[in-house]
Design a protein around this motif. Structure first.
Motif, mmCIF file in Angstrom:
data_model
loop_
_atom_site.group_PDB
_atom_site.id
_atom_site.type_symbol
_atom_site.label_atom_id
_atom_site.label_comp_id
_atom_site.label_asym_id
_atom_site.label_seq_id
_atom_site.Cartn_x
_atom_site.Cartn_y
_atom_site.Cartn_z
ATOM 1 N N ASN A 52 1.017 -1.256 -0.088
ATOM 2 C CA ASN A 52 -0.135 0.082 0.060
ATOM 3 C C ASN A 52 0.806 1.320 -0.001
ATOM 4 O O ASN A 52 1.513 1.426 0.925
ATOM 5 N N HIS A 53 0.994 1.719 -1.212
ATOM 6 C CA HIS A 53 1.707 3.218 -1.121
ATOM 7 C C HIS A 53 1.108 4.242 -0.872
ATOM 8 O O HIS A 53 0.028 4.458 -1.217
ATOM 9 N N ASP A 54 1.856 5.059 -0.020
ATOM 10 C CA ASP A 54 1.339 6.316 0.452
ATOM 11 C C ASP A 54 2.590 7.282 0.533
ATOM 12 O O ASP A 54 3.693 6.927 0.118
ATOM 13 N N ASP A 55 2.147 8.567 1.032
ATOM 14 C CA ASP A 55 2.964 9.788 1.534
ATOM 15 C C ASP A 55 3.809 9.658 2.801
ATOM 16 O O ASP A 55 4.355 10.316 3.156
ATOM 17 N N SER A 56 3.677 8.329 3.605
ATOM 18 C CA SER A 56 4.559 8.383 4.637
ATOM 19 C C SER A 56 6.028 8.457 4.597
ATOM 20 O O SER A 56 6.417 8.055 3.655
ATOM 21 N N PRO A 57 6.808 8.615 5.605
ATOM 22 C CA PRO A 57 8.442 8.440 5.413
ATOM 23 C C PRO A 57 8.486 6.980 4.675
ATOM 24 O O PRO A 57 9.490 7.246 3.943
ATOM 25 N N SER A 58 8.109 6.058 4.998
ATOM 26 C CA SER A 58 8.567 4.706 4.720
ATOM 27 C C SER A 58 8.056 4.380 3.292
ATOM 28 O O SER A 58 8.619 3.698 2.392
ATOM 29 N N ALA A 93 -7.797 9.209 -8.481
ATOM 30 C CA ALA A 93 -7.227 9.996 -9.626
ATOM 31 C C ALA A 93 -6.280 10.913 -9.116
ATOM 32 O O ALA A 93 -6.133 11.536 -8.257
ATOM 33 N N PHE A 94 -5.220 11.245 -10.119
ATOM 34 C CA PHE A 94 -4.265 11.987 -9.733
ATOM 35 C C PHE A 94 -4.398 13.503 -10.456
ATOM 36 O O PHE A 94 -5.036 13.386 -11.488
ATOM 37 N N GLY A 95 -3.947 14.606 -9.874
ATOM 38 C CA GLY A 95 -4.068 15.792 -10.601
ATOM 39 C C GLY A 95 -2.978 16.739 -10.385
ATOM 40 O O GLY A 95 -2.059 16.196 -9.670
ATOM 41 N N ARG A 117 4.776 17.414 -6.964
ATOM 42 C CA ARG A 117 5.662 18.260 -5.744
ATOM 43 C C ARG A 117 6.927 18.987 -6.354
ATOM 44 O O ARG A 117 7.243 19.478 -5.610
ATOM 45 N N HIS A 118 7.139 18.734 -7.667
ATOM 46 C CA HIS A 118 8.544 19.438 -8.212
ATOM 47 C C HIS A 118 8.450 19.507 -9.552
ATOM 48 O O HIS A 118 7.599 18.855 -10.393
ATOM 49 N N ALA A 119 9.170 20.441 -10.136
ATOM 50 C CA ALA A 119 9.067 20.525 -11.544
ATOM 51 C C ALA A 119 10.004 19.599 -12.135
ATOM 52 O O ALA A 119 10.703 18.840 -11.619
ATOM 53 N N PRO A 120 9.267 19.047 -13.502
ATOM 54 C CA PRO A 120 9.922 17.801 -13.965
ATOM 55 C C PRO A 120 11.277 18.334 -14.642
ATOM 56 O O PRO A 120 11.597 19.587 -14.868
ATOM 57 N N ALA A 121 12.156 17.187 -14.544
ATOM 58 C CA ALA A 121 13.475 17.541 -15.191
ATOM 59 C C ALA A 121 13.364 17.397 -16.490
ATOM 60 O O ALA A 121 12.347 16.813 -17.195
#
Length: 89
Positions: free
Chosen positions: A33-39, A72-74, A79-83
């Motif tokens: 389960n992928h999330d935005d936690s530190p791990s 859905a993603f928006g 969180r950062h500019a694409p390279a």
């Protein structure tokens, strides 16, 4: 290349684990389960989980993934500019 991911319905992930096991394919023995936690992942599904995944390898040892997005993603998810290719690595 780190790995190749294939989109799959979330409801199919547990069955995919069973099929991989039956076929003798090396794989993770749980759905991540992928999330935005530190791990980056959680043991249990919760509102912050955005992708659920099963990882396995093909006969050549290439890492593959069955992945199910849970929302859905928006633009707010970036969180950062694409390279670009013009920028040094």
């Amino acid at each position: 290349m780190n790995h190749l991911a294939f989109n799959m319905d979330e409801a199919e992930l547990e069955a995919a684990l069973d099929r991989l096991q039956e076929a003798g394919v090396p794989h993770t023995h749980m759905v991540f389960n992928h999330d935005d936690s530190p791990s980056g992942y959680a043991r249990e599904t919760h509102e912050g989980v955005f992708v659920r995944s099963v990882y396995f390898t093909d006969p050549n040892g290439i890492m593959l993934e069955f992945a199910a997005t849970t929302r859905a993603f928006g633009p707010e998810d970036v969180r950062h500019a694409p390279a670009t290719a013009a920028e040094p690595a």
